[in-house]
Motif scaffolding. Structure first.
Motif, short mmCIF file in Angstrom:
data_model
loop_
_atom_site.label_atom_id
_atom_site.label_comp_id
_atom_site.label_asym_id
_atom_site.label_seq_id
_atom_site.Cartn_x
_atom_site.Cartn_y
_atom_site.Cartn_z
N GLN A 187 -43.37 2.42 29.99
CA GLN A 187 -43.88 1.91 31.25
C GLN A 187 -43.11 2.55 32.39
O GLN A 187 -42.16 3.31 32.18
CB GLN A 187 -43.75 0.39 31.30
CG GLN A 187 -42.31 -0.08 31.14
CD GLN A 187 -42.19 -1.58 31.10
OE1 GLN A 187 -43.17 -2.30 31.25
NE2 GLN A 187 -40.98 -2.08 30.90
N ILE A 188 -43.53 2.25 33.61
CA ILE A 188 -42.84 2.78 34.79
C ILE A 188 -41.79 1.75 35.19
O ILE A 188 -42.12 0.63 35.58
CB ILE A 188 -43.83 3.02 35.94
CG1 ILE A 188 -44.96 3.94 35.48
CG2 ILE A 188 -43.12 3.61 37.14
CD1 ILE A 188 -46.08 4.07 36.49
N ALA A 189 -40.54 2.13 35.09
CA ALA A 189 -39.44 1.21 35.39
C ALA A 189 -38.65 1.70 36.59
O ALA A 189 -38.40 2.91 36.72
CB ALA A 189 -38.52 1.08 34.17
N VAL A 190 -38.27 0.77 37.45
CA VAL A 190 -37.40 1.08 38.57
C VAL A 190 -35.96 0.92 38.08
O VAL A 190 -35.54 -0.18 37.72
CB VAL A 190 -37.67 0.17 39.78
CG1 VAL A 190 -36.69 0.47 40.90
CG2 VAL A 190 -39.11 0.34 40.27
N VAL A 191 -35.21 2.02 38.07
CA VAL A 191 -33.83 1.98 37.56
C VAL A 191 -32.80 1.91 38.69
O VAL A 191 -31.60 1.89 38.43
CB VAL A 191 -33.54 3.21 36.68
CG1 VAL A 191 -34.40 3.18 35.43
CG2 VAL A 191 -33.73 4.51 37.45
N GLY A 192 -33.27 1.88 39.92
CA GLY A 192 -32.34 1.78 41.04
C GLY A 192 -33.00 2.16 42.34
O GLY A 192 -34.21 2.44 42.40
N TYR A 193 -32.19 2.19 43.38
CA TYR A 193 -32.68 2.50 44.72
C TYR A 193 -31.71 3.46 45.39
O TYR A 193 -30.53 3.51 45.08
CB TYR A 193 -32.81 1.22 45.56
CG TYR A 193 -33.67 0.16 44.92
CD1 TYR A 193 -35.04 0.10 45.16
CD2 TYR A 193 -33.10 -0.78 44.06
CE1 TYR A 193 -35.83 -0.89 44.56
CE2 TYR A 193 -33.88 -1.77 43.46
CZ TYR A 193 -35.25 -1.80 43.72
OH TYR A 193 -36.03 -2.76 43.12
#
Length: 909
Positions: free
Chosen positions: A406-412
């Protein structure tokens, strides 16, 4: 009467003028929109802009009841059609143009907007060269690629990669974006190894050819900067070419996240192709306004008939762009009421052509409307909408996404705080100040499903091994040289490199190329220069790591420690029959001898009454006393101590003897092997101050050090090419055509001295350096070889290699450098002697006190059993002393029996 007539007339005129001015407020305000209808960004932007126009027209507080009308033109991804479309909407009297989404079209239309003073507000043109200085009427409600490429460079630096391959679309958007990336990488001492442009309308063959070319490079970190591609053609070809494995790193700019967000349905197959890709997405904070709009989106999509379109960040920006324009026009109308246009004289003169340029008019209030836009400040779907000095969005924040199942946000990432696992709006101000010191991202899945960070570099796959230059030495050939009648190289340095290469976790093809003619040692500065000039990919050998060389190449971790030393003739110290006295000073010998005598006397006193070994004729007791004391030095004494006090004294005494004898042995050994200089040279200062000739090894950096750093006249520096020349020059001396001393690196000198014992090192090394392998600037192989050398050092293999080459008859350097021994002084042992004295005197005092008490008791019993005598006091005193000495001389058992006998008689009475 006249006043009564004049006043109504004035009121009537004021009402008439007020109505006339109000009638000048426009009923309809036209704005244009130029974008590509059938595109990933365009489909979402069209729906979003129409929704925004509808919301503005429903709000009576905006535009004072005037209708906002959106005039759209399809640019169809063409600069030419985009320019034509701009003329079309400008003919209809628009006060602002929204778009275009293409940076290339924006460059063209911005010139037109400047000429006609019509603000151009883009929600998707990210080219960083669209500056406000060149295009004062150009605004954008999206992030400039200056921010995105700063985030990308920070990501590359975060994971420790040194160089990347850039693949981009060959237009203003692609070229200028990658140029900005190069600038950001330069700030971090990183670089783009190679740039591969793709045609604007690229096909599968273009992608295949580009990727195959890129495989010839050593870097395996790719930055892909393309336009949104729903078919994912690029990564599909990369997977077919087996480039989506754990050896590769794929970093994508926000074109990928835009494509994924815009797709209504993503199959597992599509995500599997993208496994391990890390990308950026423009960050939009969560808000109730954004959630409400998302809930409306599906209904608007169904009404539009574009079921395949989903909302992306550019759609949100398009909505905010319409609101930005509407609020600015509203402020403009409220302040200036009227919207007017005027003809340009230049365009009127061109009216003779068939092009209807005369219909184009300049917006009279363009500059005023631009001023209103610059003051924009409200919260929209994308967060805070406010322009900076470049007329782009103030905040520069991105999500870092990672694709697995899936598309995961690992940070900003934000331009103020760097990387964080917290969204920028959730970071506290104090955390922002220190965030660059604590960069953090969640765990990332890399291509091939690997959780371990890819190395990001391999040996270039171009069937050409690494060209490694090796010094072809004429002397000290044990370090590096060429085997006779062959192309093979051998030596200590070669073996270190080969062992380190085994620990590099990938195959390193190489070929050794000798540097030099073999008749004289080559210049090592020239060898390092060849690496910088890319004649060699690396240099392996006894290469000293010095400042001027580190400026042009990268060195590995040093595998040998060295430094410059002075070599001069030496002679052994003269033999002496009394050399055994040298370890101790006179004071030390005196105190030691006194200690033996004191111990002899005290032990005799303590043991005489209880130990038969210490009784007998006076002569025998005297011999026993001193033999016992001195025999403790060799632990051969036959007599044993019996009394507790005697044993306590012996424990302390034996401890003192152990320390003193060990120190004496070490000092005597040093004295017997010491060497003394046969020349007045005491160090580098005295050698520099003299006028004697100084020898140096041909090719060594010692020549430049002596001439440039120590400012020694070059005429004094004598080149020497071999150990034989070293010995001959030192033997001849400075007055017979030789040299007073030789300055060379410690490692060479140790090997030389192992075969020439008549010379020695004066003092300690006066420079510190090491030997390392040289590589081209930013070569990842330098880091991997350094890691391998550290492993060799930790597991002892480096030492074993050295011993294999140089320690067949004893390692060089052992026994050649001896510090001049110092005599052992009393001050170094006074604590031990004091401790021993305290225990000894304490034991003696305790013994005497006990004896006095026993003697007093004995005398008391005598007085009670006999009458006092009339003897003079002097005679009485001498009698007491004599009696005390006789009492002490008696055996302990006899005294005890005497006391027991007296006690029985007392009981009988």
């Amino acid at each position: 009467m006249k006043h009564f007539v004049f006043l109504p007339v004035m009121v009537f005129i004021w009402i008439f003028l007020t109505v006339s001015v109000d009638s000048q407020s426009p009923a309809v305000v036209n704005i244009g929109a130029i974008f590509t209808y059938n595109s990933v960004i365009g489909r979402a932007a069209k729906i979003a802009m129409e929704a925004a126009v509808s919301d503005v027209n429903k709000n009576p507080k905006i535009l004072n009841g005037a209708e906002l009308k959106l005039l759209t033109v399809d640019a169809n991804c063409s600069v030419f059609l985009g320019a034509i479309g701009a003329f079309q909407v400008l003919e209809k009297g628009v006060v602002a143009i929204i778009g275009p989404q293409s940076s290339a079209i924006a460059h063209m239309i911005s010139e037109i907007a400047n000429g006609l003073q019509v603000p151009l507000i883009s929600y998707a043109a990210t080219d960083p060269t669209l500056s406000a200085l060149q295009f004062p009427f150009f605004f954008r409600t999206t992030q400039s690629d200056l921010y995105q490429m700063a985030a990308m460079a920070n990501l590359i630096d975060f994971y420790g990669w040194k160089e990347v391959i850039a693949i981009f679309v060959d237009d203003d958007y692609g070229r200028n974006g990658i140029s900005a990336l190069g600038g950001e990488l330069d700030k971090r001492a990183l670089k783009i190894a190679q740039k591969f442009p793709l045609p604007i309308h690229f096909d599968l063959n273009n992608i295949t050819d580009t990727l195959n070319k890129s495989k010839l490079m050593g870097s395996r970190v790719y930055v892909v900067h393309l336009n949104p591609d729903p078919k994912m053609r690029f990564f599909t070809i990369a997977q077919k070419l087996q480039m989506m494995t754990s050896n590769y790193v794929w970093l994508a700019t926000d074109w990928l996240s835009t494509t994924l967000d815009s797709s209504s349905s993503l199959s597992k197959t599509s995500l599997h192709i993208l496994q391990g890709v890390v990308g950026l997405r423009q960050h939009t904070p969560e808000s109730s306004q954004k959630r409400d709009f998302l809930s409306r989106w599906r209904k608007m999509v169904d009404e539009e008939g574009s079921a395949s379109s989903e909302l992306n960040t550019y759609g949100l920006s398009a909505y905010d762009t319409v609101l930005t324009v509407a609020h600015s026009i509203d402020k403009f109308i409220k302040e200036h009421r009227n919207i007017t246009f005027s003809f340009d004289d230049g365009l009127l003169k061109m009216n003779s052509t068939k092009v209807q340029l005369s219909k184009l008019r300049v917006f009279d209030g363009g500059s005023l409307l631009r001023g209103k836009l610059l003051k924009t400040n409200f919260t929209g779907l994308t967060g805070q909408v406010q322009f900076n000095e470049d007329q782009s969005m103030v905040s520069g924040s991105y999500d870092v996404i990672n694709i697995d199942d899936q598309i995961a946000v690992v940070g900003y990432w934000s331009n103020s705080s760097g990387f964080s696992i917290l969204a920028p709006e959730n970071l506290k101000s104090e955390e922002n100040n220190n965030s660059h010191l604590d960069q953090k991202l969640k765990n990332v899945t890399w291509p091939g499903g690997s959780k371990e960070r890819p190395r990001g570099w391999v040996i270039a796959d171009d069937e050409r091994p690494l060209r490694i230059g090796v010094p072809y030495r004429a002397s000290f050939v044990d370090f590096a040289t060429k085997l006779n009648n062959s192309h093979k190289m051998r030596g200590y340095c070669i073996d270190v490199f080969l062992e380190a290469r085994k620990l590099v976790p990938y195959y390193v093809p190489y070929i050794f190329e000798p540097f030099g003619d073999g008749h004289s040692n080559p210049s090592y500065n020239d060898l390092v220069q060849k690496v910088e000039d890319e004649v060699f990919d690396a240099a392996v050998g006894d290469i000293a790591i010095v400042t001027n060389r580190t400026k042009i190449v990268d060195f590995s971790q040093p595998y040998a420690t060295t430094g410059l030393v002075i070599v001069a003739p030496v002679r052994n110290s003269k033999s002496s029959a009394w050399v055994f006295l040298k370890p101790f000073t006179v004071e030390m010998w005196c105190v030691t001898a006194a200690s033996f005598i004191m111990i002899a006397v005290v032990i005799w006193i303590l043991e005489h009454r209880v130990n038969d070994d210490f009784r007998g004729p006076p002569k025998r007791q005297l011999v026993t006393m001193f033999l016992f004391s001195f025999s403790t030095l060799f632990k051969t004494n036959q007599e044993k101590t019996v009394s507790p006090l005697g044993r306590m004294v012996m424990v302390v005494w034996l401890f003192l003897l152990m320390v003193v004898t060990a120190s004496y042995t070490a000092s005597l050994t040093s004295i017997l092997t010491v060497q003394q200089l046969s020349s007045p040279i005491t160090g580098i200062e005295s050698l520099v101050a003299s006028n004697w000739p100084i020898g140096y090894q041909v090719g060594s950096f010692s020549y430049s050090y002596l001439a440039d750093t120590q400012n020694i006249a070059r005429s004094r520096l004598i080149p020497l090419g071999s150990p034989e020349e070293f010995a001959r020059a030192l033997q001849q001396g400075p007055t017979n055509g030789g040299v007073a001393a030789i300055i060379d690196e410690l490692t060479y000198v140790e090997l030389f001295l192992s075969k020439h014992s008549e010379f020695g090192i004066i003092g300690q090394p006066f420079t510190k350096s090491g030997w390392g392998f040289a590589f081209k600037r930013n070569s990842p192989l330098a880091i991997d070889i350094s890691t391998a050398i550290l492993k060799l050092s930790e597991n002892g293999e480096l030492q074993r290699i050295r011993e294999r080459w140089f320690c067949k008859k004893g390692c060089p350097g052992e026994g050649n450098r001896h510090a001049e021994p110092n005599q052992l002084h009393l001050i170094s042992f006074w604590g031990l002697y004091l401790l021993c004295g305290i225990f000894t005197i304490g034991a003696l005092l305790a013994f005497l006190l006990r004896m006095i008490c026993q003697f007093a008791r004995y005398k008391q019993q005598q007085r009670e059993s006999s009458h006092p005598s009339s003897v003079s006091s002097n005679a009485h005193c001498s009698h007491v002393i004599s009696s005390f000495l006789n009492f002490i001389d008696e055996r302990e058992e006899a005294i005890k029996k005497m006391f027991q006998h007296d006690n029985r008689q007392e009981q009988i009475r």
